[in-house]
Structures are given as structure tokens and as C-alpha cells.
Design a protein around this motif. Structure first.
Motif, PDB file in Angstrom:
ATOM      1  N   CYS A 149       0.820  -0.899  -0.253  1.00 11.26           N
ATOM      2  CA  CYS A 149      -0.024  -0.045  -0.151  1.00 11.26           C
ATOM      3  C   CYS A 149       0.896   1.353   0.130  1.00 11.26           C
ATOM      4  CB  CYS A 149      -1.247  -0.048   1.520  1.00 11.26           C
ATOM      5  SG  CYS A 149      -1.504  -1.453   1.038  1.00 11.26           S
TER       6      CYS A 149
ATOM      7  N   GLU B 185       0.546   5.911   0.551  1.00 13.53           N
ATOM      8  CA  GLU B 185      -0.511   7.049   0.714  1.00 13.53           C
ATOM      9  C   GLU B 185      -0.105   8.098   0.419  1.00 13.53           C
ATOM     10  OE1 GLU B 185      -1.308   9.769   5.470  1.00 13.53           O
ATOM     11  OE2 GLU B 185       1.104   8.384   4.281  1.00 13.53           O
TER      12      GLU B 185
ATOM     13  N   CYS C 262     -15.844   7.090   3.681  1.00 15.90           N
ATOM     14  CA  CYS C 262     -15.628   5.733   3.418  1.00 15.90           C
ATOM     15  C   CYS C 262     -17.008   4.808   2.014  1.00 15.90           C
ATOM     16  CB  CYS C 262     -15.717   4.744   4.327  1.00 15.90           C
ATOM     17  SG  CYS C 262     -14.969   2.875   4.244  1.00 15.90           S
TER      18      CYS C 262
ATOM     19  N   SER D  87     -16.088   1.387   0.767  1.00 13.64           N
ATOM     20  CA  SER D  87     -15.603   0.193   0.821  1.00 13.64           C
ATOM     21  C   SER D  87     -16.723  -0.588   0.275  1.00 13.64           C
ATOM     22  CB  SER D  87     -15.178  -0.076   2.268  1.00 13.64           C
ATOM     23  OG  SER D  87     -15.219  -1.595   2.393  1.00 13.64           O
TER      24      SER D  87
ATOM     25  N   ARG E 147      -0.575   2.193   8.576  1.00 12.34           N
ATOM     26  CA  ARG E 147      -1.887   2.557   7.888  1.00 12.34           C
ATOM     27  C   ARG E 147      -3.240   2.967   8.250  1.00 12.34           C
ATOM     28  NH1 ARG E 147      -2.022  -3.264   5.080  1.00 12.34           N
ATOM     29  NH2 ARG E 147      -0.543  -4.156   4.006  1.00 12.34           N
TER      30      ARG E 147
ATOM     31  N   TYR F 221      -7.254   2.483   7.692  1.00 15.99           N
ATOM     32  CA  TYR F 221      -6.978   2.365   6.644  1.00 15.99           C
ATOM     33  C   TYR F 221      -6.579   0.921   7.132  1.00 15.99           C
ATOM     34  CZ  TYR F 221      -5.452   1.283   1.939  1.00 15.99           C
ATOM     35  OH  TYR F 221      -5.038   0.151   0.640  1.00 15.99           O
ATOM     36  N   SER F 222      -7.057  -0.075   6.130  1.00 14.32           N
ATOM     37  CA  SER F 222      -7.190  -2.180   6.441  1.00 14.32           C
ATOM     38  C   SER F 222      -7.630  -2.265   7.725  1.00 14.32           C
ATOM     39  CB  SER F 222      -5.222  -1.834   6.151  1.00 14.32           C
ATOM     40  OG  SER F 222      -5.502  -1.806   4.692  1.00 14.32           O
TER      41      SER F 222
ATOM     42  N   ILE G 286     -11.866   0.162   2.903  1.00 17.03           N
ATOM     43  CA  ILE G 286     -10.889   1.159   2.166  1.00 17.03           C
ATOM     44  C   ILE G 286     -11.013   1.736   1.122  1.00 17.03           C
ATOM     45  CG2 ILE G 286      -8.675  -1.247   1.557  1.00 17.03           C
ATOM     46  CD1 ILE G 286     -11.490  -2.325  -0.090  1.00 17.03           C
TER      47      ILE G 286
ATOM     48  N   SER H 253     -11.144   4.793   0.959  1.00 12.67           N
ATOM     49  CA  SER H 253     -11.136   6.075   1.896  1.00 12.67           C
ATOM     50  C   SER H 253     -10.586   7.310   1.968  1.00 12.67           C
ATOM     51  CB  SER H 253     -11.973   4.923   3.740  1.00 12.67           C
ATOM     52  OG  SER H 253     -12.708   4.279   3.608  1.00 12.67           O
TER      53      SER H 253
ATOM     54  N   PHE I 197      -5.339   9.415   1.913  1.00  8.67           N
ATOM     55  CA  PHE I 197      -6.063   7.628   1.284  1.00  8.67           C
ATOM     56  C   PHE I 197      -4.984   7.457   0.904  1.00  8.67           C
ATOM     57  CE2 PHE I 197      -5.755  10.797  -1.994  1.00  8.67           C
ATOM     58  CZ  PHE I 197      -5.579   9.455  -3.679  1.00  8.67           C
ATOM     59  N   HIS I 198      -5.409   5.619   1.061  1.00  6.30           N
ATOM     60  CA  HIS I 198      -4.437   4.532   0.640  1.00  6.30           C
ATOM     61  C   HIS I 198      -4.910   3.616  -0.229  1.00  6.30           C
ATOM     62  CE1 HIS I 198      -1.959   5.458   4.557  1.00  6.30           C
ATOM     63  NE2 HIS I 198      -0.813   4.162   4.568  1.00  6.30           N
TER      64      HIS I 198
END
Length: 418
Positions: free
Chosen positions: A178, A180, A218, A220, A351, A354-355, A373, A375, A387-388
């Protein structure tokens, strides 16, 4: 209290605006995706009668005690770095957001919608009049946000090649790498940004979460773990293809995804990992894959989704069930601990949420959590916006294509801010 609502879409828009005015709120919108396991089309929780905010160390233990003290609704999230509490791992990468590793609150008011039936807890029917009388605020013009990446393309490609050398050595089989994108001087309206993201990319596990001036915005598409009675189910996503406006070409893209060796390999590796995680919570012999390689289509991408289920052991608490399976395999890799160790080495930022996973524990002892995710994460005090995006790396991964996949996953977020 159960009430019939006819104009659901109008109510949802006003209810989101009403919820966002609270210091603490959680808005979960399924966008009416067909999901046999979904209990609610919409869930809104506002106000915090009590809250738990902790970092890794004894977070699960504290949540267990908090859950026993508050047996009704709990809304909140688990951050990725809780891995450091359950495994011999650490995180020393940059953290611009400074979010806690775990946050849950007991709502003052909770509203759910399923079909045309609306249920309210913590307030009477007059709250509906308050919401329905709200004038919708006109969308504001936002200043553009300039993002910086922790990797340029050349650095990303070079790192993927290093990861593939780890795979060749047998350190891991697959991982999720991942990166960022961040802005340290971002001034956004979180509510309007979420509205735009919802319009551009409606997803079944969409969420708007706010606490102490922090926001999770988000879109997702993925469920981490849900409990329905004594049944546990996880629905890992591995395998991505772009959409095409031409229907015939779009069908070809679906077939290519359904038969792509690398995507199938990614998916089945993670299914095996999830099956292994669930054995730690399951009655022996009940873990099974209910569905393999299903294709779900969203506004931006097609995704390959599998469903893994089991019957939960009665001697394991819900919090321990999360602990035993977190972080989710689709965001780690296999072997799980080795993949997480390597990603701490190669990635350049924490992270954080995130994750992680966001969702609810319900009074009937069911729960449902997504994978955070697609997000935006925003600290409005620091004006730090992040965001990642990531993609699965296997031996057969093409670094250039993986980079393009990251940009594809970022497309909706960037459009929401443009």
C-alpha cells in the motif's frame, strides 16, 4: 418504534446532514445492494453516551470490558496497527493522522431502515419531523486539494520488484502493498465530500464516521467479518478490473477477470488464509467456502469476491472473534505475519484506520464490520487529509499494472475532491 417511510432517498439525504451536525456520528449506507446477509439498508447512530478510545497494548481487553458494561449498540472501528497487540510486530512509519487504534461509542439515538420500515431507538417520532424539516444545504465550492505520494512511480515499481524477490525466496506467497497520498494543508467539507463520493461510487459498505473533529469518509465494497446468530462469514475481495461504458466491452472485462490466472491465484490464497483464521473461532469441521470467485460490479471497478463461513464456537466472545481474525487477510497476505512484517519494511506510512474495520455490535449479539478501503481520512484540527491504495503482489505481478490498479482504485476519491 417502527414507522413506515415512503420517500427513502429524501430522508437519507436529510438524515445524513442531521447526523453530521453531531460531535459523534456513524452513518452506514448499503445503497440497497443485494446482500443476503445485510440486516439494514441504512444505520445512523448519533451522540455518545459513553466512548472508548485506546491504542494497541490492551485495546481488545478494554473493549471486552466496555462491551460487557454496554450490552446494546456499539459503533466504531479497529485500526490496522492492532496487529501489534496480537503479534510480535511494531510500527515505526510516519503517522500524519494520529487516529487511535480503536474507538467505539454508545449512541444516544439510533435509526435503522430496512425496505420502507424505519426503526428509532433513543427518541420518539418527533425526531423524524426534525429531520424532514431540515432544508438541504447547497453544496459548497471547495478549494482543490494537492496530494503528495509517499512513492513516485519509479520508486513504487522498484519496491514491487524487491517484494517479488522476497516471494522468489519463499518469504511470502502474496502480500498487499500500500501507498499513501496525503495533503498537510487540506480544507474540505467532510459532509459534502462524502455526498459526492457516494454519488460517484455507491458501495455496500459505505460509511461516514465522525468523532472529535476526525472523519472517515468511506466507499468500501468489502465485508471483513459478520456474525448472524452462530454463523460467522467473511467476504474477501481479491481481483480487480476496470469498468467500460460499452456494455459488450464491459462483459469482456468481466470474463477476463473471471479467468485471469493471477487474479484467481490471489483470491484463492486469501480464501485459504481466511479459512485458517476462522478455524480459531469455529466449531471443528464447519469452516467452508460458500462461494468462490463471484464477480461483483461497482461504478468504478469489477471485483472478485469469495465468501467463507463457519459456525462459531460458543466459548469465544465476539471481541475475541475479531481479535483472532484481524487484520483481514485481503489486506495482509500469506503467510500473514511475514507479510505484515515485510510491508512495515517497504511501506512509508502507518496504515492506521486504513486496512482496519468499521461497523457495529448489535444488542442481539450480531455484528458486521467492513474493510476500510477506498476511503478518505481527515484530521480537521491538523488539516491533514490522507488516503491509501494498495494491490496484491504475487510472483506473477506486473509492477506497472499494479501501479495502474492503485490509480484506478483512487479514481473515485480524486473525483470527489475535484
Amino acid at each position: 418504534m417502527k414507522i413506515q417511510v415512503t420517500d427513502i432517498e429524501s430522508f437519507k439525504q436529510k438524515a445524513l446532514q442531521w447526523a453530521a451536525a453531531y460531535d459523534t456520528c456513524c452513518y452506514l449506507d448499503s445503497h440497497s445492494f443485494k446482500d443476503p446477509y445485510s440486516k439494514y439498508d441504512l444505520l445512523i447512530a448519533v451522540g455518545a453516551k459513553a466512548a472508548l478510545k485506546v491504542n494497541n497494548g490492551s485495546a481488545y481487553e478494554q473493549l471486552e470490558a466496555f462491551r460487557q458494561m454496554h450490552t446494546g449498540w456499539l459503533l466504531g472501528f479497529f485500526g490496522y496497527d492492532l496487529k501489534n497487540e496480537t503479534e510480535n510486530l511494531s510500527s515505526a512509519n510516519t503517522d500524519g493522522l494520529e487516529f487511535p487504534d480503536l474507538y467505539f461509542f454508545v449512541p444516544e439515538i439510533l435509526i435503522t431502515i430496512k425496505g420502507e420500515e424505519l426503526n428509532i431507538e433513543g427518541a420518539d417520532e418527533h425526531i423524524l419531523q426534525t429531520i424532514q424539516r431540515l432544508p438541504l444545504v447547497v453544496e459548497k465550492q471547495q478549494m482543490p486539494v494537492n496530494f503528495t505520494s509517499r512513492f513516485n512511480k519509479q520508486e513504487y515499481v522498484a519496491t514491487v520488484e524487491q517484494i517479488k524477490r522476497n516471494i522468489t525466496r519463499g518469504d511470502i506467497y502474496v502480500t498487499n502493498f500500500c501507498q499513501e497520498f496525503y495533503s498537510e494543508k487540506a480544507f474540505i467539507d467532510p459532509l459534502f465530500t462524502y455526498r459526492k463520493l457516494k454519488d460517484i461510487s455507491p458501495t455496500p459498505f459505505s460509511a461516514f464516521f465522525k468523532w472529535e473533529g476526525n472523519y472517515i469518509i468511506c466507499a468500501s465494497p468489502e465485508r471483513f467479518l459478520a456474525k448472524r446468530g452462530n454463523k460467522l462469514l467473511s467476504q474477501p475481495i481479491k481481483g480487480t478490473a476496470r469498468r467500460d461504458s460499452d456494455e459488450a466491452k464491459d462483459e469482456i472485462l468481466i470474463e477476463q477477470l473471471r479467468n485471469h490466472p493471477k487474479e484467481l491465484q490471489e483470491n484463492v490464497m486469501i480464501v485459504d488464509l481466511v479459512r485458517n483464521d476462522l478455524t480459531r473461532c469455529a466449531i471443528e469441521g464447519t469452516v467452508h467456502a460458500e462461494e468462490l470467485y463471484a464477480i461483483q460490479s461497482f461504478a468504478q471497478v469489477h471485483q472478485m469476491v469469495s465468501t467463507v463461513a463457519c459456525t462459531k464456537r460458543g466459548d469465544i466472545s465476539d471481541v475475541t472473534t475479531i481479535r483472532n481474525t484481524f487484520p483481514m487477510g485481503s489486506m495482509t497476505g500469506a503467510p500473514k505475519v511475514s507479510a505484515m512484517q515485510l510491508m512495515e519494511k517497504y511501506e512509508r506510512s502507518k496504515r492506521g484506520v486504513y486496512s482496519g474495520a468499521l461497523g457495529y455490535f448489535a444488542p442481539d449479539r450480531d455484528f458486521d464490520f467492513n474493510v476500510v478501503i477506498r476511503s478518505l481520512l481527515y484530521n480537521s484540527t491538523k488539516n491533514y487529509l490522507s488516503f491509501h491504495v494498495g494491490s496484491a503482489i504475487t510472483y506473477h505481478a506486473d509492477a506497472e499494472k499494479e501501479y495502474e490498479e492503485c490509480l484506478l482504485k483512487a479514481k473515485a476519491i480524486l473525483q470527489a475532491l475535484s
